[in-house]
Design a protein around this motif. Structure first.
Motif, PDB file in Angstrom:
ATOM      1  N   LEU A  72       0.831  -1.216   0.000  1.00  0.00           N
ATOM      2  CA  LEU A  72       0.000   0.000   0.000  1.00  0.00           C
ATOM      3  C   LEU A  72       0.860   1.258   0.000  1.00  0.00           C
ATOM      4  CD1 LEU A  72      -2.807  -1.008   2.541  1.00  0.00           C
ATOM      5  CD2 LEU A  72      -2.920  -0.993   0.044  1.00  0.00           C
ATOM      6  N   ARG A  73       1.912   1.275   0.823  1.00  0.00           N
ATOM      7  CA  ARG A  73       2.787   2.461   0.879  1.00  0.00           C
ATOM      8  C   ARG A  73       3.396   2.751  -0.491  1.00  0.00           C
ATOM      9  NH1 ARG A  73       5.220   0.421   6.529  1.00  0.00           N
ATOM     10  NH2 ARG A  73       4.448   2.038   7.943  1.00  0.00           N
ATOM     11  N   ALA A  74       3.760   1.683  -1.209  1.00  0.00           N
ATOM     12  CA  ALA A  74       4.385   1.856  -2.530  1.00  0.00           C
ATOM     13  C   ALA A  74       3.431   2.503  -3.531  1.00  0.00           C
ATOM     14  CB  ALA A  74       4.865   0.504  -3.067  1.00  0.00           C
ATOM     15  N   ARG A  75       2.122   2.432  -3.246  1.00  0.00           N
ATOM     16  CA  ARG A  75       1.123   3.051  -4.126  1.00  0.00           C
ATOM     17  C   ARG A  75       0.678   4.423  -3.603  1.00  0.00           C
ATOM     18  NH1 ARG A  75      -1.696   0.006  -7.610  1.00  0.00           N
ATOM     19  NH2 ARG A  75      -2.314   2.085  -8.323  1.00  0.00           N
ATOM     20  N   GLY A  76       1.450   4.988  -2.677  1.00  0.00           N
ATOM     21  CA  GLY A  76       1.163   6.349  -2.206  1.00  0.00           C
ATOM     22  C   GLY A  76       0.197   6.433  -1.042  1.00  0.00           C
ATOM     23  N   VAL A  77      -0.120   5.278  -0.416  1.00  0.00           N
ATOM     24  CA  VAL A  77      -1.020   5.312   0.741  1.00  0.00           C
ATOM     25  C   VAL A  77      -0.214   5.733   1.969  1.00  0.00           C
ATOM     26  CG1 VAL A  77      -2.530   3.948   2.246  1.00  0.00           C
ATOM     27  CG2 VAL A  77      -2.504   3.505  -0.218  1.00  0.00           C
ATOM     28  N   GLU A  78      -0.685   6.785   2.634  1.00  0.00           N
ATOM     29  CA  GLU A  78       0.012   7.289   3.819  1.00  0.00           C
ATOM     30  C   GLU A  78      -0.365   6.439   5.032  1.00  0.00           C
ATOM     31  OE1 GLU A  78       0.554  11.561   6.161  1.00  0.00           O
ATOM     32  OE2 GLU A  78      -1.190  11.252   4.866  1.00  0.00           O
ATOM     33  N   VAL A  79       0.648   6.006   5.783  1.00  0.00           N
ATOM     34  CA  VAL A  79       0.398   5.225   7.001  1.00  0.00           C
ATOM     35  C   VAL A  79       1.130   5.895   8.161  1.00  0.00           C
ATOM     36  CG1 VAL A  79       0.628   2.976   8.126  1.00  0.00           C
ATOM     37  CG2 VAL A  79       0.164   3.078   5.668  1.00  0.00           C
ATOM     38  N   ARG A  80       0.370   6.623   8.987  1.00  0.00           N
ATOM     39  CA  ARG A  80       0.958   7.293  10.154  1.00  0.00           C
ATOM     40  C   ARG A  80       0.776   6.482  11.433  1.00  0.00           C
ATOM     41  NH1 ARG A  80      -1.496  11.931   7.872  1.00  0.00           N
ATOM     42  NH2 ARG A  80      -3.181  11.802   9.414  1.00  0.00           N
ATOM     43  N   ARG A  81      -0.265   5.661  11.464  1.00  0.00           N
ATOM     44  CA  ARG A  81      -0.457   4.766  12.609  1.00  0.00           C
ATOM     45  C   ARG A  81      -1.192   3.525  12.135  1.00  0.00           C
ATOM     46  NH1 ARG A  81      -5.304   7.496  16.329  1.00  0.00           N
ATOM     47  NH2 ARG A  81      -6.708   7.908  14.576  1.00  0.00           N
ATOM     48  N   VAL A  82      -0.964   2.435  12.881  1.00  0.00           N
ATOM     49  CA  VAL A  82      -1.561   1.144  12.526  1.00  0.00           C
ATOM     50  C   VAL A  82      -2.431   0.675  13.680  1.00  0.00           C
ATOM     51  CG1 VAL A  82      -1.049  -1.307  12.162  1.00  0.00           C
ATOM     52  CG2 VAL A  82       0.292   0.425  10.958  1.00  0.00           C
ATOM     53  N   PHE A  83      -3.711   0.404  13.402  1.00  0.00           N
ATOM     54  CA  PHE A  83      -4.606  -0.221  14.376  1.00  0.00           C
ATOM     55  C   PHE A  83      -4.422  -1.728  14.269  1.00  0.00           C
ATOM     56  CE2 PHE A  83      -6.388   3.926  14.089  1.00  0.00           C
ATOM     57  CZ  PHE A  83      -7.185   4.146  15.203  1.00  0.00           C
ATOM     58  N   LEU A  84      -4.158  -2.366  15.393  1.00  0.00           N
ATOM     59  CA  LEU A  84      -3.910  -3.807  15.408  1.00  0.00           C
ATOM     60  C   LEU A  84      -5.110  -4.500  16.047  1.00  0.00           C
ATOM     61  CD1 LEU A  84      -1.514  -5.558  14.514  1.00  0.00           C
ATOM     62  CD2 LEU A  84      -0.574  -5.345  16.815  1.00  0.00           C
ATOM     63  N   LEU A  85      -5.788  -5.363  15.264  1.00  0.00           N
ATOM     64  CA  LEU A  85      -7.022  -6.002  15.727  1.00  0.00           C
ATOM     65  C   LEU A  85      -6.865  -7.513  15.843  1.00  0.00           C
ATOM     66  CD1 LEU A  85      -9.781  -4.236  13.576  1.00  0.00           C
ATOM     67  CD2 LEU A  85      -8.772  -3.481  15.724  1.00  0.00           C
ATOM     68  N   GLY A  86      -7.734  -8.112  16.661  1.00  0.00           N
ATOM     69  CA  GLY A  86      -7.748  -9.568  16.839  1.00  0.00           C
ATOM     70  C   GLY A  86      -7.184  -9.930  18.210  1.00  0.00           C
ATOM     71  N   PRO A  87      -7.607 -11.071  18.766  1.00  0.00           N
ATOM     72  CA  PRO A  87      -7.139 -11.481  20.095  1.00  0.00           C
ATOM     73  C   PRO A  87      -5.611 -11.549  20.205  1.00  0.00           C
ATOM     74  CG  PRO A  87      -8.972 -12.865  19.390  1.00  0.00           C
ATOM     75  CD  PRO A  87      -8.607 -12.002  18.221  1.00  0.00           C
ATOM     76  N   ALA A  88      -4.926 -11.929  19.099  1.00  0.00           N
ATOM     77  CA  ALA A  88      -3.458 -12.047  19.142  1.00  0.00           C
ATOM     78  C   ALA A  88      -2.776 -10.697  19.320  1.00  0.00           C
ATOM     79  CB  ALA A  88      -2.947 -12.730  17.866  1.00  0.00           C
ATOM     80  N   ALA A  89      -3.491  -9.604  19.046  1.00  0.00           N
ATOM     81  CA  ALA A  89      -2.917  -8.260  19.231  1.00  0.00           C
ATOM     82  C   ALA A  89      -2.598  -7.983  20.693  1.00  0.00           C
ATOM     83  CB  ALA A  89      -3.881  -7.202  18.688  1.00  0.00           C
ATOM     84  N   GLU A  90      -3.227  -8.744  21.607  1.00  0.00           N
ATOM     85  CA  GLU A  90      -3.003  -8.548  23.050  1.00  0.00           C
ATOM     86  C   GLU A  90      -1.735  -9.259  23.541  1.00  0.00           C
ATOM     87  OE1 GLU A  90      -5.069  -6.711  24.981  1.00  0.00           O
ATOM     88  OE2 GLU A  90      -6.515  -6.310  23.372  1.00  0.00           O
ATOM     89  N   LEU A  91      -1.156 -10.128  22.717  1.00  0.00           N
ATOM     90  CA  LEU A  91       0.005 -10.915  23.166  1.00  0.00           C
ATOM     91  C   LEU A  91       1.241 -10.024  23.344  1.00  0.00           C
ATOM     92  CD1 LEU A  91      -0.410 -14.027  20.819  1.00  0.00           C
ATOM     93  CD2 LEU A  91      -0.914 -13.930  23.280  1.00  0.00           C
ATOM     94  N   PRO A  92       1.959 -10.137  24.472  1.00  0.00           N
ATOM     95  CA  PRO A  92       3.139  -9.296  24.699  1.00  0.00           C
ATOM     96  C   PRO A  92       4.179  -9.380  23.577  1.00  0.00           C
ATOM     97  CG  PRO A  92       2.514 -10.407  26.734  1.00  0.00           C
ATOM     98  CD  PRO A  92       1.631 -10.968  25.649  1.00  0.00           C
ATOM     99  N   ALA A  93       4.378 -10.568  22.992  1.00  0.00           N
ATOM    100  CA  ALA A  93       5.389 -10.699  21.924  1.00  0.00           C
ATOM    101  C   ALA A  93       4.987  -9.922  20.671  1.00  0.00           C
ATOM    102  CB  ALA A  93       5.607 -12.175  21.583  1.00  0.00           C
ATOM    103  N   VAL A  94       3.672  -9.850  20.396  1.00  0.00           N
ATOM    104  CA  VAL A  94       3.186  -9.039  19.262  1.00  0.00           C
ATOM    105  C   VAL A  94       3.398  -7.567  19.566  1.00  0.00           C
ATOM    106  CG1 VAL A  94       1.121  -8.333  17.983  1.00  0.00           C
ATOM    107  CG2 VAL A  94       1.528 -10.761  18.423  1.00  0.00           C
ATOM    108  N   GLN A  95       3.008  -7.141  20.755  1.00  0.00           N
ATOM    109  CA  GLN A  95       3.099  -5.724  21.103  1.00  0.00           C
ATOM    110  C   GLN A  95       4.543  -5.249  21.204  1.00  0.00           C
ATOM    111  OE1 GLN A  95       0.556  -4.582  24.359  1.00  0.00           O
ATOM    112  NE2 GLN A  95      -1.267  -5.425  23.385  1.00  0.00           N
ATOM    113  N   ALA A  96       5.450  -6.158  21.603  1.00  0.00           N
ATOM    114  CA  ALA A  96       6.857  -5.779  21.717  1.00  0.00           C
ATOM    115  C   ALA A  96       7.497  -5.552  20.347  1.00  0.00           C
ATOM    116  CB  ALA A  96       7.625  -6.864  22.474  1.00  0.00           C
TER     117      ALA A  96
END
Length: 481
Positions: free
Chosen positions: A375-399
């Protein structure tokens, strides 16, 4: 103070939230499972849409909708409801990602002249789950039912139509239409020729109306907004806008972002969806996300993902040089349908369980970072990423996620964002009909309560890990992107 409701008719249940029209605060909610059973215990491929109405009635019981002035409907995408000329269902609705339609998808791609021809026509390449593909399957497998099909609706279109008392006029929104495979987000128009290519003849399609338009009112005076698909409703409920991307961690993964224009991608990696506000929602999908973690946990004899995360945290960024290309089911991004996963960098010192656990998390997140970069390569600006799903709560993902994605990561608290998005749409339609809201500007509701993670000093380390992943990918699959 007005109150509005939002309805989420998912593959398994109906959830309804009742919200304050001005702030979006959830006042009360209802829930009911769909009365649907599958012979093998899995999720069925065919569902009588009356089941959605039955669970809707149950979820709305106990006076839940008392005082509600408007309701928005969101529902599972990709479900197609074939109706005859009288508006009766020809056969059960075809729902979900249906393996029996994979041949039909390949068939359709060839029939129009390849992946690029489809990308140019409607911004996406047919996949097994899409309505256009299911129509091809219907024409090939149940020709009599295909012949009787005169009207095509998606799940949210059908529910809105039923709630309004089955009027002559049938409507849909840009978001729902963009996931059919026969409506182009770039041109804002249907491609009836593609319906004919798939089904064998033309069919009546619902009128696409604007994001703040009302589909109508019930005989009791309840305003019903246009409705939308579950992806668009969830994005609207989260309150994402330009500069925001959403990374969804399911068995497979998806990355989507808000963009002012439709992106046509000849490779077919980007699916050009429309959102629920008049903007666009380009989506890139990976086949391997949490299934990578589950497979690694099984390999290491661990009982759950929490244990895998705990083990991974005993390793360090880069997993002592261990790199996992997580293409366990083949992959869509990059387009490597017949490949397998790769474990590289094996040395005596890296052959420890905690390093393999860390490599699984980093491999999954690097695969999603690859999708973000499409997406970035096509000019889509990404300033922040929302992380969804139960696995988003895992410390290893968040780290690992902020430094690997190279940007701020937001982890929203679990909530019914799809139903909240449907309610926000209802508030918009009600406000626009009363003249208290601009039809071009949605109501400003409170954003999602969330944890915010910054890359901080870890950014350089994370980008080095990412580069290590890219090098292994390029060596193993040269020119994959």
């Amino acid at each position: 103070m007005g109150i509005v409701a939002g309805l989420d008719s998912s593959p398994d249940f109906t959830r309804i939230v009742v919200c304050d029209m001005d702030t979006g605060a959830v006042l009360r909610q209802g829930y009911a499972p769909h009365p649907v059973e599958s012979p093998d215990g899995g999720r069925p491929s065919d569902v009588d849409p009356q089941a959605w109405l039955l669970s809707l009635g149950e979820a709305a019981g106990g006076g839940l909708l008392e005082g509600v002035q408007a309701i928005g409907v969101s529902a599972q995408q990709n479900a197609v409801v074939p109706l005859d000329a009288q508006g009766n269902t020809v056969r059960p609705a075809m729902v979900g990602g249906d393996k029996r339609t994979q041949v039909a998808a390949a068939d359709l791609i060839d029939a129009l002249g390849g992946r690029e021809a489809w990308a140019q026509a409607v911004g996406c390449v047919p996949q097994a789950a899409q309505p256009v593909t299911k129509l091809r399957w219907l024409a090939r497998t149940e020709p009599e039912n295909a012949q009787r099909t005169a009207i095509l609706l998606q799940a949210h279109d059908w529910l809105v139509w039923q709630l309004l008392g089955r009027p002559v006029r049938r409507t849909t929104d840009r978001g729902g239409a963009s996931s059919t495979g026969y409506w182009s987000a770039a041109t804002g128009a249907y491609r009836p020729d593609l319906v004919e290519l798939a089904l064998g003849h033309q069919a009546m399609l619902p009128e696409v109306i604007g994001p703040a338009d009302a589909a109508g009112r019930t005989p009791e005076g309840l305003l019903i907004s246009v409705g939308t698909g579950e992806t668009m409703a969830a994005a609207f409920g989260l309150g994402i806008g330009l500069g925001d991307a959403v990374v969804s961690l399911g068995a497979s993964g998806s990355v989507m972002a808000v963009h002012p224009e439709a992106l046509v991608d000849g490779s077919g990696m980007i699916t050009a969806l429309a959102d629920a506000t008049g903007m666009h929602l380009p989506v890139v999908t990976t086949l391997n996300a949490v299934r990578t973690l589950r497979g690694t946990a099984e390999l290491l004899g661990l009982p759950d993902l929490e244990s895998l995360s705990e083990l991974a945290m005993k390793s360090t960024p880069g997993a002592h040089g261990l790199v996992l290309l997580p293409y366990l089911e083949g992959e869509r991004t990059p387009n490597l349908p017949h490949t397998a996963g790769t474990l590289a960098g094996l040395r005596r010192e890296s052959m420890k369980a905690e390093h393999l656990a860390r490599a699984a998390f980093e491999g999954m997140l690097c695969g999603l970072a690859d999708a973000l970069d499409v997406l970035r390569a096509r000019g889509v600006e990404v300033r922040r990423v929302f992380l969804l799903g139960p696995a988003a709560e895992l410390p290893a993902v968040q780290a690992a996620a902020p430094s690997l994605f190279g940007t701020q990561v937001v982890v929203p608290q679990p909530a019914d964002y799809t139903a909240i998005g449907a309610a926000r749409q209802a508030a918009w339609a009600l406000g626009a009909s009363q003249g208290s809201l601009d039809a071009r500007t949605p109501p400003a509701w409170q954003g999602a309560v969330a944890q915010v993670l910054e890359p901080g000093e870890e950014l350089a380390v994370g980008q080095a890990v990412r580069q290590q992943f890219v090098s292994v990918r390029e060596q193993t699959h040269p020119g994959a992107f």
